[in-house]
Design a protein around this motif. Structure first.
Motif, short mmCIF file in Angstrom:
data_model
loop_
_atom_site.label_atom_id
_atom_site.label_comp_id
_atom_site.label_asym_id
_atom_site.label_seq_id
_atom_site.Cartn_x
_atom_site.Cartn_y
_atom_site.Cartn_z
N GLN A 14 0.83 -1.20 0.00
CA GLN A 14 0.00 0.00 0.00
C GLN A 14 0.86 1.25 0.00
N ALA A 15 2.16 1.07 0.21
CA ALA A 15 3.05 2.23 0.38
C ALA A 15 4.43 1.91 -0.19
N PRO A 16 4.57 1.89 -1.51
CA PRO A 16 5.83 1.44 -2.12
C PRO A 16 7.06 2.25 -1.69
N HIS A 17 6.93 3.56 -1.60
CA HIS A 17 8.11 4.34 -1.22
C HIS A 17 8.52 4.07 0.22
N LEU A 18 7.52 3.91 1.05
CA LEU A 18 7.80 3.60 2.45
C LEU A 18 8.53 2.26 2.53
N HIS A 19 8.08 1.30 1.73
CA HIS A 19 8.73 -0.02 1.75
C HIS A 19 10.15 0.06 1.19
N ARG A 20 10.35 0.90 0.16
CA ARG A 20 11.71 1.06 -0.37
C ARG A 20 12.63 1.60 0.72
N ALA A 21 12.14 2.61 1.44
CA ALA A 21 12.97 3.20 2.50
C ALA A 21 13.25 2.16 3.58
N ALA A 22 12.22 1.41 3.97
CA ALA A 22 12.40 0.43 5.03
C ALA A 22 13.39 -0.65 4.61
N ILE A 23 13.28 -1.10 3.37
CA ILE A 23 14.17 -2.16 2.91
C ILE A 23 15.60 -1.64 2.79
N PRO A 79 6.45 9.78 -8.24
CA PRO A 79 7.05 10.72 -7.31
C PRO A 79 6.87 10.22 -5.88
N TYR A 80 7.55 10.84 -4.97
CA TYR A 80 7.55 10.39 -3.60
C TYR A 80 6.16 10.47 -2.98
N GLY A 81 5.86 9.52 -2.11
CA GLY A 81 4.59 9.58 -1.38
C GLY A 81 4.57 8.53 -0.31
N MET A 82 3.67 8.71 0.63
CA MET A 82 3.64 7.80 1.78
C MET A 82 2.60 6.71 1.65
N GLY A 83 1.97 6.62 0.49
CA GLY A 83 1.09 5.48 0.27
C GLY A 83 -0.34 5.74 0.66
N THR A 84 -1.14 4.68 0.52
CA THR A 84 -2.59 4.81 0.67
C THR A 84 -3.08 3.96 1.84
N TYR A 85 -3.54 4.63 2.86
CA TYR A 85 -4.15 4.02 4.04
C TYR A 85 -4.70 5.18 4.86
#
Lengths: 291, 795
Positions: B223-232, B539-545
């Motif tokens: 639901q949040a690809p950029h967040l997951h990229r950062a976390a990984i 572009p950057y974003g924190m995802g959908t939830y």
């Protein structure tokens, strides 16, 4: 959800199926509608070496009524066929009522009555219905055909009386001797859920007098429960508030429910009583013979 | 004379245009993670713990390695050699990737087998022998806090009990003073049972590490690809620019696909080790027993009341069961999310809330299942408390609410716990709802029915909820601030591509984002393609939830369109040979103010951007906008249900449901209505049938769809929907979030209705789900029914 490895065979005749089961030596399972077996395979709760798929066997998808009123349901007759059956709608109210509430429409399209009897799930609806109706199962094996009364066919939870090389080919409901009446009610949390509790009532009547009665219970014991005492209380007289109440009480006593996340034991027993009473009260109305 | 386009005709704001994504979905042509097949791809399966709490004495994988087709077997011990046995959670705790020392919940990941096909991988899992030494099990907060309770997190230094946090908010002294003045104190205690978002598509990943390019591509149910990229990047210590997350079509998220799961991490390591793509697709049981659950909170509180029905103060306490790892996926600085948004729509002069979080031997997660972090619990308690208080006062429940609502002229309003609500017409929404349900008529029918022994009930639930995290001042995930971006590129023919950092999972972004652009630029919505989910292009974003996409990403879409329009205006001035100050805008067209028939369309401006730009102007027509919202948005919902309870069985049937939603300006009314109907169905599910519970050994009951029930079309009641529109004062197009309102507000309407039907018995509460046996018990025993349904108590 990936089953263990198994061999798959799709025989073209009952004899061939029996021969395969014989070879399987107890490590084979028969696949009909697959609505219980396939989930068990995928969960690896069942891991047979051989799966004998009987869906290609010709001439088993029937249900019919003999001249004398005997009802016969072949091994490949689907729940959906019974749900839409004019035979049941006009002749067998207990079966007709149950056919409408078997699982959900998707399961009904594939699953079979005979398969449900073989699966012998204590929460299975058909075993109760066939028990209430005093039916039997016809099995065919290496040593020929035999009829097994339902009371002996279901031997325990998920256990049946078939020998390892026998195929259940037909379920039979004997011809009634009077007018038939009855019904099936079950409580489920959602369509497709296993029954919290269910009750099948099947009567034969001569005028207002009950000549034969069967009451069987779903989901309230380790196996399908034949509430014979409850049924017996109805035979020989008309349905009265008194006899109905007595039968309902005896049915509740016959139940052996357990408390679980579907409800407490006391509640399930109460539901059995309520349902038996509701069905009998309904059929006691002169214009109603089904509930 | 205006030549402005008809906004509805071009699919702009307010158009119920059909969802463009449905074209592929209803044809079975969606592209989900499990649809993707890469050359040389291997398959991973997870071996999970059958026990809820046990020490691992040994793991023997030798038999698994012997199976032909098994390529790799990974255990916690091997993960530890790469410092990957544990990972950080989104709530500043740690979570085991693969268990090393102990297993702490049933279903915990113990080992992974990677093989040529998933059948072999599963065979490999079965061939692994784990020697477990059982430990005492904790399945609820009372057990967790008991003296001498076994320590679940003995892996953590300085953790000497099972308490994760103690947190408080509000004005304790002021609240105490208000209670001393009260004519009446009303009390309520309840449990919001554990549930699960349960998207139809389970979680999964395909990790594809290419040694030649050093690039790691991960197809992820995210639901949040950029967040997951950062976390990984942070967890696996891989360079962020070499990680590409692709979140293709997603089969529902509901909060379940926000966290990072062990399966993702192990599939990545396996791909790096084997230099082949590794696919992991979770099965339904794995999803239900190990991934982000929701709720599981015990709440009690008391309300200080004046006898005329004015609320003076609220005092509340929450015990939150977080499972074995504190991995709530919530971005606020508040320990228990936004629980203290409770009573935001009422004028409550003083309030105080304490909260305690504990570890138990249950799956971690604490995701916001279709709600803004813990808002569901907040609003459920609020509306159950409102009913109990109205009954204690002997006051009509609608009138009691109306008397305490924040008034329309009282915005912005500071809530008792410090939020600032932006706008609303609460009384009007309630009136619309009461009118629609036929309130006074129903009360009469209810009295009539009672005389015949029939039990009718009506339940009201009204709430405003904080949606659209952040602002960046108060909301971040691991320090990364909460905002969103949108990028719009208009091609020379006037067609466009819009990309955002949000990620649609059923919300319909591909349809609605285009409508916002159509509204701002006058381009027909069908001329705009929307793309999300690929971190290399989005572009950057924190995802959908948390209903945050329209409030944040949707605002960014409006803002980027306005930037593009600003440049188009310069191009228009050039084409019209006037100065910029002399032209005006109407939908789809710039024109000369003094001579309105002279104008150029937005499409003509786009062509000029590539073919006829003025000297010195940078070519092209595209831009990017980052949007940091000034506040949350505060939609309002009023849900009213009527029911009939069968006194002989406890079965209750829903008679009518009316929903009045004020989510500000509606972009696509059809999609909004679909969201509300879906939310109401989930609300009905939680109130009537849905829960995950555990037996004393920590065995999960609710691990498959025979035990964890999703309502079908057969059970779902019909809904009557109404709207009130109070535009958000700070959102660029006046929209507020809506995706979760009905899930949040709905459950209390159903529960209140059933309680209302049986309140002559003196029963004040039945905890969800209101299964027939629980209702029957309350009716016949005349007592409250609390806690989770029992599990095999008479064995």
């Amino acid at each position: 959800m990936y089953p263990s490895r198994f061999r798959y065979e799709a025989p073209r005749s009952i004899d061939e199926a029996v021969a395969l089961l014989h070879q399987g030596a107890g490590e084979a399972k028969v696949l009909a509608g697959g609505q219980s077996l396939v989930p068990l395979l995928k969960l690896r709760f069942a891991a047979p070496e051989l799966l004998v798929d009987i869906n290609s066997l010709p001439g088993l998808d029937y249900h019919r009524v003999d001249a004398d009123g005997t009802i016969r349901v072949g091994a490949l007759c689907r729940h959906a066929d019974l749900e839409r059956s004019t035979i049941l709608a006009t002749r067998q109210p207990t079966m007709a009522a149950a056919a409408r509430v078997i699982a959900d429409p998707i399961v009904r399209n594939r699953g079979t009555l005979v398969g449900s009897l073989c699966h012998a799930d204590p929460q299975g609806d058909w075993a109760s219905v066939v028990t209430a109706l005093g039916g039997y199962v016809t099995a065919q094996g290496s040593s020929g055909r035999r009829n097994i009364p339902i009371a002996q066919f279901v031997t325990g939870p998920f256990q049946n009386a078939l020998a390892h090389d026998e195929v259940a080919v037909e379920a039979v409901i004997p011809a009634p001797k009077g007018t038939v009446a009855g019904g099936y009610l079950k409580l489920e949390r959602r369509v497709g859920d296993f029954a919290t509790a269910g009750a099948a009532v099947a009567l034969e009547m001569s005028g207002a007098v009950v000549t034969r009665a069967g009451i069987a219970l779903t989901g309230v014991g380790g196996s399908t429960i034949d509430a014979a005492d409850a049924a017996h209380a109805l035979v020989g007289g008309p349905l009265t508030a008194d006899s109905i109440g007595r039968a309902a009480d005896l049915a509740a006593q016959a139940a052996q429910p357990r408390t679980d996340h579907r409800g407490s034991a006391d509640y399930k027993r109460h539901i059995v009583r309520t349902f038996v009473e509701r069905i009998l009260t309904r059929v006691a109305q002169p214009t109603e013979r089904a509930a | 004379m205006t030549r402005a386009l008809d906004e509805i005709k071009i699919g702009g704001l307010g158009s119920s245009r059909k969802r463009v994504e449905d074209n592929r979905f209803i044809r079975g042509r969606g592209n989900y993670v499990d649809d993707i097949v890469l050359p040389g791809m291997l398959h991973m399966e997870i071996l999970r713990s059958p026990m809820a709490h046990a020490r691992i004495n040994s793991i023997d994988t030798s038999k698994a390695w012997e199976i032909p087709g098994v390529r790799l077997v990974l255990t916690g011990e091997m993960m530890a050699t790469r410092n990957l046995a544990w990972m950080p959670t989104l709530s500043y705790d740690t979570q085991a990737v693969l268990a090393t020392d102990k297993v702490r919940f049933q279903g915990q990941e113990v080992a992974c087998v990677i093989a040529d096909d998933p059948y072999i991988a599963k065979d490999g899992c079965e061939a692994i022998t784990v020697d477990y030494e059982p430990l005492p099990v904790i399945v609820n907060p009372n057990q967790a806090m008991a003296d001498g309770a076994p320590l679940i997190r003995d892996d953590k230094e300085n953790q000497h009990d099972n308490v994760i946090y103690d947190w408080e908010v509000g004005d304790k002294e002021g609240t105490d003073r208000a209670f001393a003045q009260a004519d009446l104190v009303s009390k309520l205690e309840l449990h919001y049972p554990r549930s699960h978002p349960s998207p139809i598509e389970c979680c999964g990943s395909i990790a594809d590490f290419n040694r030649a390019t050093s690039k790691l591509t991960i197809y992820l149910t995210s639901q949040a690809p950029h967040l997951h990229r950062a976390a990984i990047a942070l967890v696996a210590e891989l360079p962020e620019h070499m990680i590409r997350i692709v979140s293709p079509d997603i089969g529902g998220g509901f909060g379940n696909k926000v966290p990072v799961y062990p399966g993702y991490v192990v599939s990545i390591l396996a791909s790096i080790l084997l230099e082949r793509p590794v696919k992991w697709i979770e099965d339904k049981t794995g999803n239900l027993i190990s991934t982000g659950y929701a709720r599981d909170m015990y709440l009690h509180g008391e309300m200080a009341l004046r006898k005329d029905g004015k609320i003076l103060a609220m005092r509340m306490h929450a015990d939150s069961d977080h499972g074995a790892f504190f991995s709530d996926a919530q971005p606020s600085k508040f320990k228990i999310g936004l629980l203290h948004s409770t009573f935001a729509c009422y004028d409550v002069p003083a309030a105080h809330l304490t909260a305690r979080g504990v570890y138990t031997n249950k799956a971690p997660g604490g995701v916001a299942y279709r709600c803004s972090f813990r808002v569901t619990e907040a609003m459920f308690f609020q509306e159950r408390m409102m009913q109990a208080a109205a009954d204690d006062l002997g006051m009509d429940q609608a009138e009691f609410r109306r008397r305490n609502f924040v008034r329309d002229d009282d915005f912005p309003h500071r809530t008792p716990f410090g939020f600032l609500t932006d706008s609303g017409q609460y009384g009007k929404c309630l009136d619309v709802g009461l009118e629609a349900i036929g309130y006074s008529d129903f009360l009469k029918r209810k009295e009539e029915a009672k005389k015949q022994g029939r039990l009718l009930g009506i339940g009201i639930s009204a709430m405003t909820e904080p949606l659209g995290a952040g602002n960046s001042r108060e909301y971040d995930i691991l320090g990364v601030k909460m905002f969103d971006a949108a990028e719009l590129r208009v091609h020379l023919t006037g067609k466009a591509i819009l990309r955002t950092g949000a990620k649609t999972q059923g919300q319909g972004h591909e349809t609605t984002w285009a409508q916002i652009v159509a509204h701002e630029l006058g381009l027909p919505a069908e001329d705009i393609v929307v793309e999300e989910g690929d971190t290399d292009t989005a572009p950057y974003g924190m995802g959908t939830y948390a209903s945050r996409s329209t409030p944040v990403a949707g605002a960014a879409v409006a803002m980027v369109a306005r930037k593009v329009r600003a440049k188009a205006r310069k191009l228009a001035a050039h084409l019209l040979e006037v100065s910029e100050e002399d032209i005006d805008w109407e939908l789809g067209r710039f024109y000369v103010r003094s001579s309105p028939e002279h104008g150029v369309t937005i499409q003509e401006c786009a062509m000029a951007a590539y073919s006829n730009m003025p000297d010195g102007m940078e070519p092209g027509l595209e831009n990017v906008a980052y949007y940091d919202p000034p506040n949350l948005t505060w939609p309002f919902g009023c849900y009213i249900a009527t029911v009939e309870v069968d006194p002989q069985t406890g079965v209750w049937d829903v008679l009518n449901v009316v929903a009045v939603d004020d989510c500000g300006v509606r972009i696509n009314p059809m999609i909004v209505e679909g969201q509300i109907m879906g939310g109401l169905t989930e609300a009905y599910a939680m109130s009537s049938m849905q829960f995950i519970t555990f037996d004393a050994q920590g065995n999960c009951v609710g691990s498959n769809y025979m035990d964890y029930l999703l309502p079908t079309a057969w059970e779902a009641p019909g809904y009557e929907l109404h709207e009130v529109v109070t535009p958000s004062p700070h959102h660029p197009i006046g929209a507020k979030g809506v995706g979760e309102c009905a899930t949040v507000g709905g459950p209390a309407a159903f529960v209140n209705a059933v309680i209302d039907a049986i309140k002559d018995t003196g029963v004040r509460n039945i905890d969800m789900p209101l299964l027939p046996d629980r209702v029957y018990e309350a009716l016949t025993q005349r007592h409250d029914v609390s806690g989770a349904p029992p599990v095999k108590t008479d064995d």
